[in-house]
Design a protein around this motif. Structure first.
Motif, PDB file in Angstrom:
ATOM      1  N   GLY A  31     -51.906 -28.737 -47.186  1.00 54.97           N
ATOM      2  CA  GLY A  31     -52.321 -27.822 -48.267  1.00 54.97           C
ATOM      3  C   GLY A  31     -52.621 -26.501 -47.595  1.00 54.97           C
ATOM      4  O   GLY A  31     -51.763 -25.628 -47.510  1.00 54.97           O
ATOM      5  N   GLU A  87     -60.284 -33.360 -52.693  1.00 49.43           N
ATOM      6  CA  GLU A  87     -59.340 -32.265 -52.918  1.00 49.43           C
ATOM      7  C   GLU A  87     -58.034 -32.408 -52.127  1.00 49.43           C
ATOM      8  O   GLU A  87     -58.041 -32.618 -50.922  1.00 49.43           O
ATOM      9  CB  GLU A  87     -60.025 -30.964 -52.523  1.00 49.43           C
ATOM     10  N   ASP A 105     -54.107 -30.502 -52.709  1.00 53.39           N
ATOM     11  CA  ASP A 105     -53.204 -29.708 -53.556  1.00 53.39           C
ATOM     12  C   ASP A 105     -51.783 -30.269 -53.394  1.00 53.39           C
ATOM     13  O   ASP A 105     -50.955 -29.730 -52.653  1.00 53.39           O
ATOM     14  CB  ASP A 105     -53.297 -28.235 -53.125  1.00 53.39           C
ATOM     15  N   THR A 111     -48.487 -28.119 -53.838  1.00 50.29           N
ATOM     16  CA  THR A 111     -48.235 -27.215 -52.700  1.00 50.29           C
ATOM     17  C   THR A 111     -47.692 -28.000 -51.508  1.00 50.29           C
ATOM     18  O   THR A 111     -46.743 -27.576 -50.831  1.00 50.29           O
ATOM     19  CB  THR A 111     -49.551 -26.491 -52.309  1.00 50.29           C
ATOM     20  N   GLU A 125     -42.701 -30.266 -60.370  1.00 49.80           N
ATOM     21  CA  GLU A 125     -43.598 -29.571 -59.429  1.00 49.80           C
ATOM     22  C   GLU A 125     -42.881 -29.164 -58.143  1.00 49.80           C
ATOM     23  O   GLU A 125     -43.237 -28.181 -57.498  1.00 49.80           O
ATOM     24  CB  GLU A 125     -44.786 -30.468 -59.081  1.00 49.80           C
TER      25      GLU A 125
END
Ligand SMILES: C[S@@+](CC[C@H](N)C(=O)[O-])C[C@H]1O[C@@H](n2cnc3c(N)ncnc32)[C@H](O)[C@@H]1O
Length: 211
Positions: free
Chosen positions: A100, A121, A123, A126, A171
């Motif tokens: 990330g 967390e 991402d 990404t 995505e």
């Protein structure tokens, strides 16, 4: 006085998870990796979120030169130990990254990520886009993600948003005409709860080839 940056939550969480247990995963390569990568000609491979290294060791023992990446130093130390035990220590490099914010340099014939999912967390969009960019021309991107909780899990241990087959493809935002989708499927496999309840779990699998 120098300010020391606080450890990122992902590093903290996963480091504690590995330190709390002598061994977290089974030590066997993921079945879906074996199914999907068995027919590929060996080259260079990148394993994202490699954990204790079973997939990287399996790939190395099939002739690949592998870079295994994880956020946990303890997981990587164990992975290096397993590679040495399997006699493939010289075919695997280990790099610690918080994917990330960070991503390994280079391009690879296979970029593989199995269950790169986290209660803290991460991402993922990404990371997945960076993973696709790291695939060399003619190479393969192999992604496997849990599609939901196991069937026996009546109370989810934490809130999770699970991916869909089309959602991840969207995505990835792959450049038009540059990629072909070789596998896009949902696999169901048996799963047994810690107290012995038998059930199943579904995983999504994507295998994409770069032109
Ligand atoms: C569910 S485990 C899967 C491990 C392994 N791929 C497997 O299939 O057994 C997720 C792994 O991703 C790693 N991970 C989670 N978030 C990460 C991040 N942001 N950067 C790098 N590794 C991360 C964890 O430390 C953990 O080893």
């Amino acid at each position: 006085m120098t300010d020391i940056p606080a450890p990122a939550p992902a590093a903290e969480f996963w480091e504690a998870r590995y330190r709390d247990s002598h061994r977290v995963w089974s030590g066997r390569p993921n079945e879906l990796l074996v199914e999907e990568a068995d027919g590929l000609a060996p080259g260079t491979a990148l394993d994202l979120g490699c954990g204790e290294g079973a997939d990287a060791v399996w790939l190395a023992s099939r002739g690949w030169r592998v870079t295994g990446v994880d956020v946990s130093a303890t997981a990587l130390e164990r992975a290096a130990g397993h590679a040495a035990e399997a006699g493939v220590g010289d075919r695997v490099a280990w790099e610690r990254h918080e994917l990330g914010p960070s991503f390994p340099a280079g391009s690879f014939d296979l970029v593989s990520a199995h269950y790169l999912q986290s209660p803290v967390e991460l991402d993922l969009p990404t990371v997945l886009r960076a993973a696709a960019r790291a695939v060399a021309p003619g190479g393969t991107l192999l992604l496997v993600l849990h599609a939901g909780w196991p069937s026996w899990q009546t109370e989810p241990p934490f809130d999770a948003v699970f991916p869909t087959l089309d959602g991840v493809l969207g995505e990835l935002a792959l450049p038009e005409g540059e990629w072909s989708v070789e596998t896009r499927r949902t696999a169901r496999r048996p799963s047994v709860s810690p107290d012995g309840v038998e059930g199943f779990r579904e995983d999504h699998v994507w295998r994409l080839r770069r032109a």
